[in-house]
Design an enzyme around this catalytic site. Structure first.
Site, PDB file in Angstrom:
ATOM      1  N   HIS A 112      19.659 -66.947   3.211  1.00 48.25           N
ATOM      2  CA  HIS A 112      19.493 -68.300   3.757  1.00 48.25           C
ATOM      3  C   HIS A 112      20.436 -68.553   4.935  1.00 48.25           C
ATOM      4  O   HIS A 112      20.407 -69.637   5.524  1.00 48.25           O
ATOM      5  CB  HIS A 112      19.726 -69.357   2.682  1.00 48.25           C
ATOM      6  CG  HIS A 112      18.684 -69.339   1.602  1.00 48.25           C
ATOM      7  ND1 HIS A 112      17.344 -69.517   1.885  1.00 48.25           N
ATOM      8  CD2 HIS A 112      18.772 -69.148   0.261  1.00 48.25           C
ATOM      9  CE1 HIS A 112      16.650 -69.439   0.747  1.00 48.25           C
ATOM     10  NE2 HIS A 112      17.500 -69.198  -0.248  1.00 48.25           N
ATOM     11  N   ASP A 152      12.479 -62.293  -2.625  1.00 46.38           N
ATOM     12  CA  ASP A 152      13.153 -63.384  -3.335  1.00 46.38           C
ATOM     13  C   ASP A 152      12.149 -64.531  -3.487  1.00 46.38           C
ATOM     14  O   ASP A 152      11.259 -64.705  -2.668  1.00 46.38           O
ATOM     15  CB  ASP A 152      14.361 -63.837  -2.503  1.00 46.38           C
ATOM     16  CG  ASP A 152      15.281 -64.795  -3.234  1.00 46.38           C
ATOM     17  OD1 ASP A 152      16.336 -64.337  -3.705  1.00 46.38           O
ATOM     18  OD2 ASP A 152      14.956 -65.994  -3.305  1.00 46.38           O
ATOM     19  N   HIS A 154      12.669 -67.617  -3.110  1.00 48.58           N
ATOM     20  CA  HIS A 154      12.870 -68.631  -2.074  1.00 48.58           C
ATOM     21  C   HIS A 154      12.583 -68.018  -0.720  1.00 48.58           C
ATOM     22  O   HIS A 154      12.923 -66.864  -0.469  1.00 48.58           O
ATOM     23  CB  HIS A 154      14.316 -69.144  -2.104  1.00 48.58           C
ATOM     24  CG  HIS A 154      14.719 -69.719  -3.421  1.00 48.58           C
ATOM     25  ND1 HIS A 154      15.239 -68.943  -4.432  1.00 48.58           N
ATOM     26  CD2 HIS A 154      14.660 -70.983  -3.900  1.00 48.58           C
ATOM     27  CE1 HIS A 154      15.501 -69.718  -5.478  1.00 48.58           C
ATOM     28  NE2 HIS A 154      15.155 -70.958  -5.180  1.00 48.58           N
ATOM     29  N   ASP A 241      14.401 -63.853  -8.505  1.00 51.50           N
ATOM     30  CA  ASP A 241      14.159 -65.153  -9.131  1.00 51.50           C
ATOM     31  C   ASP A 241      12.676 -65.486  -9.235  1.00 51.50           C
ATOM     32  O   ASP A 241      12.318 -66.597  -9.571  1.00 51.50           O
ATOM     33  CB  ASP A 241      14.934 -66.249  -8.390  1.00 51.50           C
ATOM     34  CG  ASP A 241      14.997 -66.010  -6.903  1.00 51.50           C
ATOM     35  OD1 ASP A 241      14.271 -65.119  -6.416  1.00 51.50           O
ATOM     36  OD2 ASP A 241      15.758 -66.707  -6.214  1.00 51.50           O
TER      37      ASP A 241
END
Lengths: 435, 551
Positions: A112, A152, A154, A241
């Protein structure tokens, strides 16, 4: 005794003495049970799998990928030097031919973190993949084209940002649809900068997608795209995740699915990203990924509580994924017909929120639309911390005119900046002018 | 009086110590009957047996039994659950898999299938098997499955060992190997202890008998009966502990070279303690959980065969009999020393004629070639030692603190023990650019190390306060603990447990307890701390008994 087909390097750095706060999901304990599982399974005794010590990324390494405001030392802790250094070490092992592939099982994560860093976003301060990739390009010029497949849950908005304008780095992200999860981005329309169309490819999957949906996308979108792009190096940002047990997401992948994904993708380097189901997912997912990389049978690796019928996606989800895949592949094939706007410059303005540190930033980015090179760009960034800076990026293979433009921006700041930063990739120079 | 006996592959050495002094040493050839070899060397010492208060044996018994597969068929009952296919690790057809699964926190997911266990026990009995090992995955987190399987079969078999009692460390396949070998050598060890004890009694020796372990510590013969696998590879441990006994400056990091006929064993002493193999030692290419010294062996010794290969002078790794100077036929480094006037007890003329063939092939002078033989040998040792040090220093670390404050091992001196120690000393000093010492009694360092090694044991303490549970797998202890249990309380309990179980662990009074590893984690579930996960390894420090070290 088990013999692996491939030589696989493992950089395990659980940072047992680092946490964001004592009760934050990014905690000291995060990789403890993964270590337990990997040790108990005897993975390190498999012939071909070897563990290596992490390294330390230097300030110079970080400055190739970021504009840290006001400087690197203020924005990171030593943990970030090690996690990025662990990735660099993984890359070194692969590129020196010590191993066939490597897995940097490190924390803290990085995907991120964007090019400009005012603080931490989504638990990330610096983008450990980007720091690694720029180190690779600096030390191994033969590596021209790099693909990152970010699995991931996200959207890896940081990695997307760093490589938005880069025609030689293909960033593919598979994630839970941004309408239902942080950071709320990663839609197919986000397709790369004007000179790098198609070099960002987002695959937003609906909640409850399980292995079948994920592997469908692998087979029908990602592998064909990679076949066409022909990267010199493939990196998997291996967030975990998407797992059915993850407490902060809504997907239904399994350890076996992750292993199969890596078997199909055959990445040169895997880098751990998120994944906070530290007891029920990470131990099994990581074991599965390591075995898949090494080419060892992983078919018996599964979560003890796994009930495949309970997590199987329904037919509507599968139909949606099939239509999405078709659309994405079409978009990818149409990329060359998308004309860059008429020059000489293109501008975009955005707001960025640093959720971990509670910082707001506004950016005005200007890129020179160049026929001869990827194009120099500048980021005028203003953060709620009070810092207002200008970052100028001279890309790999920059032409003389772009370099002149960069120098001109650097020499004649057109706003009340705290500092101006000039990042010149080919010259490996990072110049800071505090005003 | 203390008696130390090291039974090596070729020689059996003995040393007798009284009042901080070596009062007798002896050496004899090791025969097929080890009890006989022991008696011979004890006779050769020529001492009065009545004053003997401690006997320590370092033997190749279990090592050889394992390497030569000289043990009775041994069964294994294994529960694994999901993970790497356990059948890939099965060593023989007598390994059986039963249903059952435990996870990394010791939670049961699939109960043991008891009917299946009974059926397997029947089959093993039908095969005439008397010893069975019981292993489950994660048994060091929850030993319930192993204990249950054992209770079902205990009437049926003479020897049973359980995986969690071998070691508290994680590693399922090493646990399988370790438990299998332990069960296999149990009868071998107990027969041997019985015969030695009878033979020594006949001589009037009634002193307690201890055995040297791979980690350079000793344990009582009753503990050795239970865990004979710990005696594997005690040979290199004997030498390294001998080096500890002979090292006058224990604060100096010391590289130890034990130069034998065929090989040189290389180890490192830090603060007077040899470094350990982190995950356990290997035997016959198989990994175990047996705690042992980190020692590397290089095929370069005093009797290494010297030849010219592709125009290059090669020393070792094979041995083709004794040096020419000692009646053999092949040229060796000892012959080179004889030619250079550094090996007076050797036959110089025989040495010269053995080396002259090589000199002719190379078209050079015999003296010149002799110097090169030594330099090649020393170079082999040096390269291996430097790689070894590099390997030790590249061990991964898991904390930022250790990354930023690396404690690199850097030897400050070299100690050489073994046959050609004196001859090699100046060459090693030159090659390593370090002070190189050859202690007195370097020839019997191994027997001395065995004689003087302290008793050692190690236990693992795990507390999971979220589950209100504390366990010590090695001792089969499980206790309820409060949520508030502190790390200090866990340490105190561990220290008490080691003391309470000293006899069972094979310890004598002369022990110093130290903490080997400590980790404590807050367990965070859904943004709040719900407990602590604390892990400790407590050991008694390896070292030399006071009867010698306090001189």
């Amino acid at each position: 005794m088990i013999k692996a087909k491939n030589r696989t390097g493992l950089i395990f750095f659980p940072a047992y003495d680092w946490e964001i706060t004592p009760s934050h999901p990014e905690r000291k304990e995060r990789l403890l049970y993964t270590q337990d599982q990997v040790m108990e399974e005897g993975v390190l005794d498999i012939r071909g799998i070897r563990e290596f010590k992490a390294g330390l990324a230097s300030q110079e390494d970080i400055n190739r990928a970021h504009f840290c405001v006001p400087d690197v030392a203020s924005r990171i802790t030593p943990s970030h030097n090690v996690s990025a250094g662990g990735c660099i070490e993984a890359a070194r092992l692969v590129l020196e031919g010590v191993v066939d592939n490597a897995f940097a099982l490190v924390r803290p994560p990085g995907h991120h973190a964007m090019r400009v860093v005012h603080g931490a976003r989504g638990f990330c301060n610096i983008n450990i993949e980007a720091v690694m990739i720029e180190w690779i390009r600096r030390h191994y010029p033969r590596i021209k084209k790099i693909a990152i497949v970010d699995t991931d849950c996200h959207h890896g908005d940081g990695t997307q940002d760093v490589y938005w304008h880069d025609p030689n780095v293909l960033y593919i992200s598979i994630h839970q649809d941004g309408r239902t999860l942080y950071p709320g981005s990663g839609f197919p329309e986000e397709f790369g900068g004007p000179r790098a169309q198609g070099m960002t490819l987002n695959v937003p999957l609906p909640p409850k997608t399980s292995d079948a949906g994920m592997l469908y996308v692998m087979e029908h979108v990602i592998l064909p795209v990679l076949d066409e792009f022909k990267p010199d190096l493939v990196i998997n940002s291996a967030g975990q995740d998407n797992h059915y047990s993850d407490p902060i997401t809504n997907m239904s992948f399994t350890a076996g699915g992750y292993a199969r994904l890596n078997e199909m993708l055959r990445p040169d380097i895997c880098v751990l990203e998120g994944g906070y189901s530290i007891e029920a997912a990470l131990p099994y997912v990581n074991t599965g990924i390591i075995l898949a990389l090494a080419g060892v049978d992983y078919s018996y690796v599964r979560e003890p509580d796994l009930d495949p019928s309970r997590i199987k996606e329904d037919s509507r989800v599968m139909d949606y994924i099939k239509r999405l895949s078709e659309k994405l592949l079409q978009l990818w094939h149409d990329r060359s017909s998308m004309q860059p706007p008429d020059g000489p410059y293109m501008e975009r303005t955005r707001s960025i929120f640093y959720d971990t540190d509670g910082i707001s930033e506004t950016q005005k980015e200007v890129i020179r639309i160049c026929e001869d090179c990827p194009g120099v760009f500048r980021i005028n960034s203003h953060a709620s911390t009070g810092y207002h800076i200008l970052g100028i990026h001279v890309p790999w293979g920059a032409c003389d005119e772009c370099r002149d433009q960069a120098q001109n921006w650097f020499d004649y700041p057109d706003d009340y900046f705290y500092a101006v930063y000039l990042q010149d990739m080919d010259r490996d120079a990072y110049t800071v002018k505090v005003l | 009086m203390i008696l130390g006996i090291d039974i090596g592959g070729t020689h059996t050495d003995a040393v007798c110590i009284d009042d901080h002094k070596i009062i007798a040493t002896a050496k004899s050839a090791t025969g097929d009957d080890l009890v006989r070899s022991i008696l011979e060397v004890v006779h050769a010492l020529g001492i009065d047996y009545s004053g003997i208060s401690r006997i320590v044996l370092s033997t190749t018994l279990s090592t050889n039994a394992i390497i030569e597969k000289k043990y009775a068929p041994t069964g294994m009952i294994v529960s694994a659950g999901p993970g790497i296919d356990p059948r890939l690790y099965f060593l023989t057809d007598d390994f059986y898999l039963v249903e059952g699964a435990i996870d990394h926190r010791g939670r049961e997911y699939i109960p043991v299938n008891q009917e299946q266990v009974k059926q397997i026990a029947g089959e093993l009995k039908g095969k005439g098997i008397a010893g069975v090992g019981v292993v489950s995955k994660f048994s060091v987190r929850n030993s319930q499955h192993e204990t249950m399987i054992r209770s079902i079969i205990e009437e049926d078999f003479e020897n049973i060992s359980m995986g969690h009692t071998m070691s508290g460390s994680l590693n399922f396949h090493r646990r399988l190997n370790t438990t299998y070998f332990n069960t296999a050598v149990m009868p071998v060890q107990s027969r041997f202890v019985g015969s030695v004890r009878r033979a020594l009694r006949e001589l009037g020796i009634h002193a307690p008998m201890l055995f040297l372990k791979a980690d350079g510590g000793t344990y009582s013969s009753s503990a050795a009966d239970r865990l004979p696998v710990e005696t594997i590879l005690s040979g290199p441990a004997a030498s390294m502990m001998g080096a500890v006994a002979l090292c006058r400056d224990l604060n100096t990091t010391t590289l130890v070279l034990d130069v034998g006929g065929t090989t040189t064993d290389i180890g490192i002493l830090i603060d007077g303690v040899p470094i350990l193999e982190p995950r356990g030692v290997n035997i016959n290419g198989l990994e175990t959980l047996v705690r042992g010294l980190k020692v590397v062996s290089v095929g370069a010794g005093g009797d290494s065969y010297v030849q010219v290969k592709g125009g290059t002078l090669c020393v070792g790794p094979q041995r083709h009999g004794p040096p020419a100077a000692m009646g053999g036929s092949a040229p060796t480094p000892m012959d080179a020393f004889a030619i250079l006037g550094k090996f007076d007890s050797g036959d110089r003329d025989r040495a010269r004629s053995a080396v002259s063939g090589i000199a002719q092939t190379l078209g050079r002078e015999v003296d010149d070639v002799s110097r090169e033989i030594i330099s090649v040998m020393v170079d082999n040792i040096r390269t291996t030692a430097l790689d070894f040090i590099d390997e030790v220093n590249s061990n991964p670390v898991y904390t930022i603190y250790e990354m930023l404050h690396p404690e690199l091992v850097k030897p400050e001196q070299v100690m050489i023990i073994g046959g050609p120690a004196r001859q090699l000393q100046p060459y090693i000093e030159e090659a390593f650019q370090l002070k190189c010492i050859v202690p007195d009694h370097a020839m019997v360092a191994n027997a001395l190390g065995a004689a003087l090694a302290r008793t050692t044991a190690q236990i693992t303490m795990l507390a999971d306060t979220q589950q209100r549970r504390m366990i010590c797998p090695e001792l089969d202890i499980e206790e309820e603990v409060p949520l508030s249990l502190s790390f200090e309380e866990l340490k105190a309990r561990g220290t008490a447990i080691i003391k309470e179980n000293a006899a069972y662990l094979g310890l004598t009074d002369d022990v110093e307890i130290s903490i080997l590893e400590e980790q404590s984690f807050n367990m965070v579930r859904g943004f709040s701390t719900t407990g602590k996960n604390m892990r400790l390894k407590i050991q008694t420090r390896p070292g030399i008994i006071r009867e010698w070290s306090s001189r």
